[in-house]
Design a protein around this motif. Structure first.
Motif, PDB file in Angstrom:
ATOM      1  N   ARG A 129      15.680  12.732   5.265  1.00 38.22           N
ATOM      2  CA  ARG A 129      14.833  12.025   4.330  1.00 38.22           C
ATOM      3  C   ARG A 129      13.638  13.066   4.331  1.00 38.22           C
ATOM      4  O   ARG A 129      13.388  13.687   5.179  1.00 38.22           O
ATOM      5  CB  ARG A 129      14.144  10.947   5.251  1.00 38.22           C
TER       6      ARG A 129
ATOM      7  N   PHE B  32      12.707  15.146   7.305  1.00 35.63           N
ATOM      8  CA  PHE B  32      13.157  14.166   8.656  1.00 35.63           C
ATOM      9  C   PHE B  32      14.606  14.345   8.992  1.00 35.63           C
ATOM     10  O   PHE B  32      15.319  13.544   8.211  1.00 35.63           O
ATOM     11  CB  PHE B  32      12.408  12.873   8.840  1.00 35.63           C
TER      12      PHE B  32
ATOM     13  N   GLU C  39      16.650   7.898   1.883  1.00 34.62           N
ATOM     14  CA  GLU C  39      17.221   8.627   2.922  1.00 34.62           C
ATOM     15  C   GLU C  39      18.700   8.983   2.507  1.00 34.62           C
ATOM     16  O   GLU C  39      19.276   8.049   1.999  1.00 34.62           O
ATOM     17  CB  GLU C  39      17.315   7.962   4.360  1.00 34.62           C
TER      18      GLU C  39
ATOM     19  N   THR D 266       6.539   3.758   2.993  1.00 36.58           N
ATOM     20  CA  THR D 266       7.779   3.666   4.215  1.00 36.58           C
ATOM     21  C   THR D 266       7.546   4.319   5.491  1.00 36.58           C
ATOM     22  O   THR D 266       6.696   5.174   5.619  1.00 36.58           O
ATOM     23  CB  THR D 266       9.210   4.528   3.411  1.00 36.58           C
TER      24      THR D 266
ATOM     25  N   ARG E  49       9.844   6.011   8.485  1.00 38.79           N
ATOM     26  CA  ARG E  49      11.387   6.246   9.357  1.00 38.79           C
ATOM     27  C   ARG E  49      11.032   6.992  10.607  1.00 38.79           C
ATOM     28  O   ARG E  49      10.184   7.856  10.628  1.00 38.79           O
ATOM     29  CB  ARG E  49      12.284   7.213   8.323  1.00 38.79           C
TER      30      ARG E  49
ATOM     31  N   GLY F 171      17.902   2.359  12.878  1.00 34.44           N
ATOM     32  CA  GLY F 171      18.079   3.666  12.351  1.00 34.44           C
ATOM     33  C   GLY F 171      18.016   3.676  10.474  1.00 34.44           C
ATOM     34  O   GLY F 171      18.560   4.518   9.883  1.00 34.44           O
ATOM     35  N   ARG F 172      17.025   2.749  10.369  1.00 35.04           N
ATOM     36  CA  ARG F 172      16.814   2.718   9.013  1.00 35.04           C
ATOM     37  C   ARG F 172      15.399   2.942   8.648  1.00 35.04           C
ATOM     38  O   ARG F 172      14.529   2.708   9.278  1.00 35.04           O
ATOM     39  CB  ARG F 172      17.249   1.349   8.474  1.00 35.04           C
ATOM     40  N   GLU F 173      15.218   3.540   7.182  1.00 31.76           N
ATOM     41  CA  GLU F 173      13.905   3.317   7.035  1.00 31.76           C
ATOM     42  C   GLU F 173      13.143   1.992   6.591  1.00 31.76           C
ATOM     43  O   GLU F 173      13.752   1.051   5.907  1.00 31.76           O
ATOM     44  CB  GLU F 173      13.833   4.314   5.574  1.00 31.76           C
TER      45      GLU F 173
END
Lengths: 399, 399
Positions: A204, A223, A389, B202, B204, B387-389
């Motif tokens: 990302r 990231f 991402e 967002t 992450r 494990g996600r944004e």
């Protein structure tokens, strides 16, 4: 006994200049031949590297260089966009290959290069990248020893004046491989991949273009997550302002002593230039040729090559590779695991190349390795453009 | 003329200890009353803060404190999980409120707190958080001036020994608000939001639990994007190894002089302790009471409060807030925009509180502000787990 590699160089430009002290001084390699369109550079090469025992040769074209039977390894230091063509040429001629980073601008080109090397039974290495630097290799060795547990989080930050060094026009055009993602993430991602030691799962990122006069990416943040659960935060700025060498005792990327009072010098030098042609001419002055000389003597490094501030948090210690070694922060105490100051900078490149070609040791910086780094760089551009991402989990590019 | 705020304190624990030098020395506030279950602390408070003109009062319960007509503002420094209940109590009693960070552990609680304050016509401020620190406020002022363009990329890294300071058991249990995301991201996210100046779009993130004996998040990395296009990379480790105060001239989080030769001291002190009960007792020793004294004199700060290494890359300069001011890296030169060494640490908290209560100036660190920071902290935990944004773009929590 050692049997030095006979090196043929494609492209006597800036990349070659940065490798020159290595090739000219390392006992396991000999500069034997070169190709470059500039006659001045060819003449200078012959003058600098001919010995009583053998004359250094120079050629106008890479084709002619690759036909030279006295060349074992071709070092491809032409502009990025020519790498795939020149790797194919060298592979077909049966030469082992060291190709500069970034390996290419597209994954299809990387695949073609890997296939060309395989079909012709030659080694293909990608570099120099800063993941060859001894402090990162030493940190990796410490990590692999298991003494400090697994790497969990990596912080990598590099603030330089990259964007204000003299450039050819295409170096400021991302579609032609310009900008800091192709040129500098190629280092930073490489370093972080080495330290993490597993495949990249996700990327990302954002990029920034802050100067309309230099219309390409000059900064990015990325990231990364890795298949074994580690993560990494990469920040890079080439805008010539805050300078991470402050965190490295003012030892620069090439291990040289820096003078912080020279703040802003790259920008000031560039401000005196009126046209892209003048700028390209200035860049050419930093290429190899009569004005530069080439046979030495070379400056003695004050420290190791590096790529900015890096901290690897492992289960049981933080490791910080610097220009002097690896600083280890364990539970009870912290100390510098000092590496001897190098005599020949970037000697690790020749060591790895020699081990592959002469002793059949599979290189770390193989074509597959370089392709995986390019894949991550392309994912940085993709993520920045899409705001999403990028999942590399199912990718064919390995560690 | 000034009319000092009469402050009632709920909870004479560690948070109060950290604010004590501020409240005891700032001319616009007077410590008037307190509640705490520990009799020792109550007696000490009365002894320390009674004056010939008025006796300081102490109470066993927050209810009794809130019934004290001589209290203008209640400072809620009870453990995180009690914040919502205590804010409700104070609001119903018509008291203005300063509640410690993190504001709460759930957004619903934040909403309830904001509503309680609104219904009762009282001000609700959240803090201290390090986004009150003068160097961040000064950097924000420089950014808002427009002189350096917009903030584009923020790098924030803080490496401390947070996890090895003495803790109560619930501080090591994330479900009860323990760990560095609730306690430390609450600072780092707050600082970064202030500097970025727009809403978080967002999040992450990853978190790490590296020590089975301290089974909560001890480190995290978070990548934030903002609605105006800025981004931020946050790295935090509380594992007591690499220490970012090295990058701040060895001035600590509270502006105090640090001694790098004391490396590992938090871990060593903790290693002498056998049980969670012993550890909680050690933490209590750092709370307010007879052993600590409280009326001063207080150490004179050597610099400003801060939260580690921060670099804000704007269009036209990099800004680096430090314990001494804001270091500005412009195109031609770099310099420290030095701030006077503070006489009273964290005086900005009282300044903002006073301006709100006495002059009706809307506070920066409002309930809505605190809620948006909590929302980002929860998103860090969510992103790490999934494990996600996490998309906060449509969220009701504002800047």
């Amino acid at each position: 006994m050692s049997d030095p590699l006979r090196l043929g160089v494609v492209g006597l430009g800036r990349a070659f200049m940065l490798m020159l002290p290595t090739f000219a001084q390392h006992p396991l390699v000999r500069l034997t031949a070169a190709s470059d369109p500039r006659e001045e550079a060819r003449r200078q090469f012959e003058a600098d590297f001919s010995t009583p025992a053998s004359a250094a040769r120079s050629y106008e074209t890479p084709e002619a260089l690759c036909a030279d039977p006295g060349v074992d390894v071709v070092y491809i230091a032409s502009p990025h966009q020519f790498h795939v063509e020149h790797v194919r040429l060298a592979a077909r001629a049966g030469k082992h290959i060291l190709v500069e980073k970034p390996m290419a601008l597209a994954l299809a080109d990387c695949r073609a290069m890997i296939q060309a090397a395989r079909e012709n039974g030659v080694h293909l290495l990608v570099g120099h990248s800063h993941s060859f630097d001894a402090p990162y290799l030493r940190a990796t060795e410490l990590i692999r020893s298991g003494e400090y547990g697994r790497p969990r989080m990596i912080l990598a930050a590099n603030f330089t004046d990259f964007l204000y060094r003299p450039r050819r026009p295409e170096e400021l055009d991302t579609s032609q491989g310009g900008g800091v993602v192709f040129s500098q993430a190629a280092h930073q991602v490489d370093v972080v991949r080495l330290l993490a030691g597993s495949r990249i799962s996700t990327v990302r990122a954002v990029t920034a273009r802050l100067d309309p006069a230099r219309p390409t990416e000059g900064a990015y943040q990325a990231f990364l997550t890795f298949s074994d659960g580690a993560s990494a935060m990469l920040t890079y700025s080439g805008y010539g302002r805050y300078d991470t060498d402050e965190q490295l005792g003012w030892l620069g990327e090439l291990g040289q002593k820096r003078d912080p009072s020279q703040y802003g010098s790259a920008r000031r030098a560039l401000a005196k230039i009126a046209t892209p042609e003048e700028e390209a001419a200035l860049k050419n002055k930093r290429a190899y040729g009569i004005s530069t000389g080439g046979a030495g003597p070379f400056p003695v490094p004050a420290g190791h090559n590096h790529f900015g501030h890096v901290v690897v948090s492992c289960d049981k210690a933080d490791l910080r590779p610097t220009a002097e070694g690896v600083h280890i922060y364990a539970d009870e105490r912290n100390w510098l695991d000092r590496l001897p100051v190098p005599v020949v900078p970037r000697s690790e490149v020749v060591d790895e190349l020699y081990a592959a070609v002469r002793n059949g040791v599979p290189p770390l910086h193989s074509g597959e390795w370089g392709m995986a780094t390019l894949e991550a760089c392309l994912a940085i551009l993709d993520s920045a453009a899409s705001g999403r991402e990028i999942d590399l989990g199912g990718s064919p590019a390995g560690v």
